[in-house]
Design an enzyme around this catalytic site. Sequence first.
Site, short mmCIF file in Angstrom:
data_model
loop_
_atom_site.label_atom_id
_atom_site.label_comp_id
_atom_site.label_asym_id
_atom_site.label_seq_id
_atom_site.Cartn_x
_atom_site.Cartn_y
_atom_site.Cartn_z
N ARG A 63 33.57 33.32 42.57
CA ARG A 63 33.42 32.83 43.30
C ARG A 63 34.55 32.37 44.80
O ARG A 63 35.20 32.99 44.61
CB ARG A 63 33.40 30.76 42.17
CG ARG A 63 32.05 30.88 41.75
CD ARG A 63 32.73 28.94 40.97
NE ARG A 63 33.16 28.46 42.12
CZ ARG A 63 33.67 26.91 41.27
NH1 ARG A 63 33.40 26.91 40.12
NH2 ARG A 63 34.04 26.24 42.29
N LYS A 87 35.16 22.89 33.26
CA LYS A 87 34.30 21.27 32.74
C LYS A 87 32.73 22.51 32.06
O LYS A 87 31.98 22.03 31.84
CB LYS A 87 34.51 20.88 34.08
CG LYS A 87 35.16 20.31 34.51
CD LYS A 87 35.78 19.16 35.85
CE LYS A 87 34.91 19.80 36.94
NZ LYS A 87 35.83 20.81 37.24
N ARG A 145 34.78 11.89 41.11
CA ARG A 145 35.67 12.47 41.26
C ARG A 145 36.50 12.08 42.80
O ARG A 145 37.64 12.73 42.31
CB ARG A 145 35.22 13.94 41.94
CG ARG A 145 35.82 15.44 41.51
CD ARG A 145 35.68 16.09 42.77
NE ARG A 145 35.30 17.88 42.49
CZ ARG A 145 34.91 19.19 41.63
NH1 ARG A 145 33.57 18.42 41.41
NH2 ARG A 145 35.34 19.42 41.76
N ARG A 164 42.31 22.88 46.20
CA ARG A 164 41.51 22.12 45.44
C ARG A 164 42.37 20.95 44.38
O ARG A 164 42.35 20.13 43.99
CB ARG A 164 40.70 22.80 44.86
CG ARG A 164 39.27 22.62 45.92
CD ARG A 164 38.29 23.94 44.77
NE ARG A 164 38.63 25.16 44.67
CZ ARG A 164 38.78 26.11 43.76
NH1 ARG A 164 37.53 25.53 42.44
NH2 ARG A 164 38.81 27.07 43.12
N ARG A 211 38.18 34.68 36.55
CA ARG A 211 36.82 33.62 36.39
C ARG A 211 36.02 34.50 36.68
O ARG A 211 36.07 34.96 37.96
CB ARG A 211 37.08 32.75 37.08
CG ARG A 211 35.82 31.34 36.86
CD ARG A 211 35.81 30.04 36.75
NE ARG A 211 36.31 29.65 38.11
CZ ARG A 211 36.22 28.55 38.24
NH1 ARG A 211 35.62 27.28 37.24
NH2 ARG A 211 36.61 27.56 39.34
P1 ADP Z 1 36.08 23.44 40.32
O1 ADP Z 1 36.10 22.34 39.61
O2 ADP Z 1 36.53 24.22 39.91
O3 ADP Z 1 36.93 22.84 41.86
P2 ADP Z 1 33.07 22.67 41.10
O4 ADP Z 1 32.10 23.88 40.91
O5 ADP Z 1 33.38 21.48 40.06
O6 ADP Z 1 34.59 23.50 40.68
O7 ADP Z 1 33.40 22.18 42.28
C1 ADP Z 1 33.26 22.75 44.13
C2 ADP Z 1 33.95 22.05 45.07
O8 ADP Z 1 31.84 21.17 45.22
C3 ADP Z 1 34.37 21.40 45.35
O9 ADP Z 1 36.10 22.19 45.83
C4 ADP Z 1 34.71 19.85 46.23
O10 ADP Z 1 34.20 20.81 47.25
C5 ADP Z 1 32.71 20.17 45.21
N1 ADP Z 1 32.43 18.78 45.39
C6 ADP Z 1 31.73 18.87 43.66
N2 ADP Z 1 31.54 17.75 43.36
C7 ADP Z 1 32.07 16.72 44.09
C8 ADP Z 1 32.01 15.31 43.73
N3 ADP Z 1 31.76 14.48 42.99
N4 ADP Z 1 32.78 14.83 45.27
C9 ADP Z 1 33.68 15.79 46.04
N5 ADP Z 1 33.40 16.81 46.32
C10 ADP Z 1 32.76 17.63 45.56
#
Ligand code: ADP
Length: 211
Positions: free
Chosen positions: A155, A14, A88, A166, A125
């Site tokens: 990360r 993404k 999400r 996740r 990654r």
């Molecule tokens: P990934 O898709 O690899 O899990 P992201 O950088 O998109 O990584 O998100 C990292 C974390 O940030 C998620 O695991 C969650 O805890 C939080 N997060 C991000 N966006 C949202 C959202 N829209 N709703 C709830 N939690 C979120």
Amino acid sequence: MHRIVLIGPPASGKGTQCRRLQNLLNLPTLGTGKLLRKEVELGTQLGLEVESYLSSGAYVPDALIMELVKNWMARHSESGWLLDGFPRTLAQAEALEVDVSFQAPTLAIALEVPQHELEQRIASRRECADCGATVSVGPSNEKNCKECGGLLESRADDDLENFRRRFANYSELTQPLFDYYAANGKLLTINGSGTSDEVFAVINNHFHPSG
Ligand code: ADP
């Protein structure tokens, strides 16, 4: 006007596709995960609030993330936008559609990658501390970014256990958005298994069809 949301499991690309799409369409972009990680790094009040969710692989509460996105959107309502990692959950998706403090997306791009491939990606990654690029390191485990020379870092939430939590959240809470956006005619599903260039070629073709 383009208002695009990108959805997909962790490590589906993404962030990478979002950067490329941002360059292609020149849209203001919000990566909610990136924003939250930055807050944790800076030790802000918000960072302290969300740290335990991020380190345990949980989603942060809808109300909290919706407030952040609402404030950001108010500043970018004229230009169109690109969201990486929001919505999400169904509650978040519905808020975008019906809550007047938000704007409805025009398109939802969903990246599909099988779980075993995601687990391989997680292990290699890295993120550049300087330019923010996400890269995949090879067997030599290189330490510097090819683009800017900055230091590559893993990360904090990219261990296998955290990834699996996740991914489980994703399957339970985010996967239903595929049906949601298919039902309102906004879904563009893309096979995210290829290289970054291959995946982007498909996305690009949606906006600039060739032939
Ligand atoms: P990934 O898709 O690899 O899990 P992201 O950088 O998109 O990584 O998100 C990292 C974390 O940030 C998620 O695991 C969650 O805890 C939080 N997060 C991000 N966006 C949202 C959202 N829209 N709703 C709830 N939690 C979120």
